[in-house]
Design an enzyme around this catalytic site. Structure first.
Site: not given
Length: 383
Positions: A136, A196, A200, A244
């Protein structure tokens, strides 16, 4: 390649599992042909926000062979960091700060890089090959490569979803000159699900499989160095480091398991932190409190900015005193959010009392704008 490649792959996978990797797959270096065009479109739309390094390294990022021409195989390895409880439980505790699951223990870069170096050394000695290790921190598109390798699929939230571990995987990559048999790519299993996208809080997904970092709470609370746009602050709630939400609601988490890596298991003292205590952290105390965790890299000022946004969103007038104490903080970033927080929690007369003298003395333009909004001085805002 033949039998030697197959035998080497089996030995490597066995060793990697012994070291602590939960899933291991292999992709060919040319397995993400669509990545360059998709990355270009994402960058041209400005959805990388202030992460200029994404554009600066675009050519190397989009093709492993540009990053390292000698690469013959790309190994993707995952470490499960699945939580033991509900990742979103802290969100209901408005006087507490919510920290993303991944940051509630040791910095994963440190944990995984050591494991990667160890297993890469094993491969290099067994195959007499060269290796490069990435976690990363280099221009590597781990997620498309992980999908190509069959480790998981990129969900509509753009995160890798594993049918074994749900959303909770840290990824690392090993580039090698050894030729290893590639695995079959994983197909997408999202179907018509939109959980998902719909959860948000800041509408960071302009479309399925597209993320606009400029609206993402994880980006805003961790990477973003400046003031968070006013219209996005209420949606942040009490999330003070990461978010999360889109991960936690994925149906594939029904197969998730709690992490077996002790250094990545959730620390109870980082699960729900009192905002009042956090607001009192100076720089030395911040560094000591979060030593060894990913939180430390934001720095004290950005972190307290986030804490003050959470205080402003708490609806708890008792926390206004903590925000008021920071109205004279040396950091303009902190002062501005202290003003915003008291403006959300206190009546106009109290705000006027706190602003008396401070507004006139304030030299930072952004802090003055926050005072203007809190005091209802429209002319200053327009100026």
């Amino acid at each position: 390649m033949g039998r030697n490649g197959e035998a080497l792959k089996r030995a490597f996978v066995e060793r990697a599992r012994q070291i602590g990797f939960d899933t291991i797959r292999i992709a060919a270096p040319d397995s993400i042909p669509l990545a360059p065009e998709r990355l270009k479109a994402w960058l041209e739309a400005g959805r990388h926000a202030s992460m200029d390094w994404m554009a600066d390294t675009a050519e190397r990022r989009a093709d492993p062979r540009v990053l390292w021409p000698d690469v013959r195989s790309v190994i993707l390895l995952g470490v499960n960091y699945g939580p033991t409880g509900d990742p979103l439980a802290t969100l209901a505790k408005k006087d507490r700060g919510s920290i993303s699951i991944y940051a509630r223990n040791r910095d994963y870069h440190d944990v995984i890089k050591g494991k990667l170096k160890e297993v890469a050394g094993f491969l290099a000695s067994r195959a007499s090959s060269d290796v490069k290790v990435f976690v990363d921190t280099a221009p590597v598109m781990e997620k498309p490569l992980a999908e190509a390798a069959g480790l998981g699929f990129q969900g509509k939230h753009t995160v890798i979803v594993s049918r074994e571990f749900g959303n909770w995987l840290f990824l690392g990559a090993i580039f090698t000159t050894a030729e290893l048999p590639a695995d079959e790519p994983e197909r997408n299993h999202c179907g018509s699900c939109r959980r998902c996208l719909d959860i948000c809080p800041t509408n960071a997904f302009p479309a399925p499989f597209q993320l606009d970092a400029r609206r993402c709470i994880s980006y805003l609370t961790i990477e973003h160095k400046g003031h968070i746009p006013e219209e996005l602050r209420p949606g942040i709630g009490n999330r003070i480091f990461g978010c999360d939400d889109c991960l936690a609601v994925c149906p594939w988490n029904k197969f998730a398991q709690a992490s077996r890596e002790a250094k990545l298991m959730q620390r109870d003292d980082l699960a729900a932190l009192p905002l009042a205590d956090l607001a009192r952290l100076d720089d030395p105390a911040f560094r000591t409190r979060f030593s060894g965790t990913p939180i430390k890299r934001t720095g004290r000022d950005r972190f307290i900015r986030n804490v003050l946004i959470a205080i402003g969103n708490s609806g708890d007038a008792a926390l206004a005193d903590e925000a008021a104490r920071l109205l004279d903080d040396p950091s303009p970033l902190v002062r501005a959010m202290a003003v915003w927080a008291v403006g959300r929690l206190l009546p106009r007369e109290a705000i006027a009392s706190l602003g008396a003298g401070r507004f006139e003395r304030e030299e930072d333009a952004d802090v003055r704008v926050e005072w203007s909004r809190a005091l209802g001085i429209q002319e200053e805002v327009a100026a």
